[in-house]
Design a protein around this motif. Structure first.
Motif, PDB file in Angstrom:
ATOM      1  N   GLU A 111     -39.107 -59.785  32.756  1.00 16.87           N
ATOM      2  CA  GLU A 111     -39.297 -60.091  34.173  1.00 16.87           C
ATOM      3  C   GLU A 111     -40.134 -59.002  34.843  1.00 16.87           C
ATOM      4  OE1 GLU A 111     -35.854 -61.149  36.380  1.00 16.87           O
ATOM      5  OE2 GLU A 111     -35.149 -62.597  34.911  1.00 16.87           O
TER       6      GLU A 111
ATOM      7  N   GLN B  66     -43.934 -59.356  36.499  1.00 16.24           N
ATOM      8  CA  GLN B  66     -44.255 -58.845  37.839  1.00 16.24           C
ATOM      9  C   GLN B  66     -45.433 -57.883  37.790  1.00 16.24           C
ATOM     10  OE1 GLN B  66     -40.981 -56.823  39.715  1.00 16.24           O
ATOM     11  NE2 GLN B  66     -41.910 -56.847  41.728  1.00 16.24           N
ATOM     12  N   LYS B  67     -45.460 -57.039  36.772  1.00 12.82           N
ATOM     13  CA  LYS B  67     -46.556 -56.086  36.610  1.00 12.82           C
ATOM     14  C   LYS B  67     -47.885 -56.805  36.400  1.00 12.82           C
ATOM     15  CE  LYS B  67     -47.963 -52.101  33.800  1.00 12.82           C
ATOM     16  NZ  LYS B  67     -47.595 -51.236  32.640  1.00 12.82           N
TER      17      LYS B  67
ATOM     18  N   SER C  39     -45.201 -64.942  38.454  1.00  6.79           N
ATOM     19  CA  SER C  39     -43.766 -65.182  38.398  1.00  6.79           C
ATOM     20  C   SER C  39     -43.320 -65.265  36.939  1.00  6.79           C
ATOM     21  CB  SER C  39     -43.430 -66.493  39.108  1.00  6.79           C
ATOM     22  OG  SER C  39     -43.942 -67.588  38.373  1.00  6.79           O
ATOM     23  N   TYR C  40     -42.024 -65.054  36.708  1.00  8.57           N
ATOM     24  CA  TYR C  40     -41.529 -65.119  35.341  1.00  8.57           C
ATOM     25  C   TYR C  40     -41.636 -66.537  34.790  1.00  8.57           C
ATOM     26  CZ  TYR C  40     -38.647 -64.891  31.212  1.00  8.57           C
ATOM     27  OH  TYR C  40     -38.213 -64.979  29.913  1.00  8.57           O
TER      28      TYR C  40
END
Length: 299
Positions: free
Chosen positions: A207, A211-212, A216-217
């Motif tokens: 997750e 984000q990095k 979105s996941y």
């Protein structure tokens, strides 16, 4: 907050509308409370494995709290406030609030010719967890939907059902996947692979990695499965195991050293994963490679 739920009887006048509302409600689940509420009809309860399969579409919106969601096409995913869950007919799924936080959920179940067309054309069960930006508008739409579902008037079902397409419009227009058009799925997966290869001695925080990478996941996982054929965690496990064969055969590490190098908690877990992936234990595989090498030298 007082919980409310309603299950609608069959209405011939509503069946031809294109959007038929089947059930709706809102409930507050307190921390440590039993879930789901046993007052729901039996066909809506989860089985002994915590799963269920419905013959309808559903939107479940988590207004507050947190928990988890899993389905036939989505691995176990953390759910937080402002998350929408999409349920597709015939696909097993399960979700529940975190015992420490509980949650407040609103939901609506529906069918219909227009509903089916929209759901299959604009949404996918592989992307069943959505995090829209305008969550307050969705809460307000559920407020209005629930209000009309309680009215005893002609056309009630059609009026209530009209809010479903508006909720879906917000989910489609405001989902995070649409905010990153400059970043292709292939680029996301390539960057994720590189990050995984740099730290094979530990499990990635998927997750945080998504984000990095600016997505979105749910999009990250969908992109990974489409590009590689594997969910991200399964892919990471596979490259660790592929690396283990190099360490065993070419770096001449012992089984214990290989397990330690790749961050496995024990030799037992490493050996079990290795055998599941390649059909032989590490020791057996090394023996097979040695015998194969001897045969090749003789020829």
């Amino acid at each position: 907050m007082q919980s409310y739920s309603r299950y609608f009887p069959s209405d011939p006048a509503a069946s031809g509308w294109g959007w038929r509302i089947l059930d709706t409600g809102r409930q507050q689940i307190a921390p440590q409370a039993k879930y789901p509420d046993a007052e729901h009809p039996l066909s809506y309860l989860f089985d002994s494995n915590g799963r269920r399969s419905l013959d309808e579409f559903q939107i479940v919106f988590i207004e507050a709290g947190s928990g988890v969601f899993e389905s036939e096409n989505v691995s176990m995913t953390k759910v937080t406030s402002g998350t929408a869950l999409l349920i597709f007919p015939g696909e097993w799924h399960r979700y529940q609030p975190d015992a420490n936080t509980g949650w407040r959920e609103s939901w609506v179940g529906f069918r219909g010719a227009d509903a089916t067309r929209v759901m299959h054309q604009f949404f996918q069960s592989k992307q069943a967890v959505l995090k829209p930006r305008h969550s307050q508008e969705i809460v307000e739409l559920f407020d209005r939907l629930l209000h009309w579902s309680q009215q005893d008037i002609v056309g009630r079902d059609q009026i209530a059902a009209s809010h479903i397409s508006l909720i879906l419009a917000f989910l489609k227009a405001e989902s995070p996947e649409r905010t990153q058009p400059q970043c292709s799925d292939a680029a996301i997966v390539q960057a994720a692979k590189a990050a995984m290869l740099q730290q094979l001695n530990q499990r990635s925080d998927l997750e945080a990695l998504a984000q990095k990478l600016g997505c979105s996941y749910s999009r990250f996982r969908f992109a990974f499965k489409r590009e590689t054929g594997y969910p991200p965690r399964e892919f990471e496990n596979q490259i660790r195991l592929n690396r283990s064969r190099d360490l065993l055969l070419h770096n001449h590490l012992s089984v214990s050293e290989t397990a330690d190098t790749l961050g496995y908690s024990s030799v037992y877990y490493f050996s079990r994963a290795f055998k599941r992936a390649f059909g032989s234990s590490p020791q057996q595989w090394l023996k097979e490679q040695s015998e194969l090498g001897m045969k090749q030298n003789l020829t």
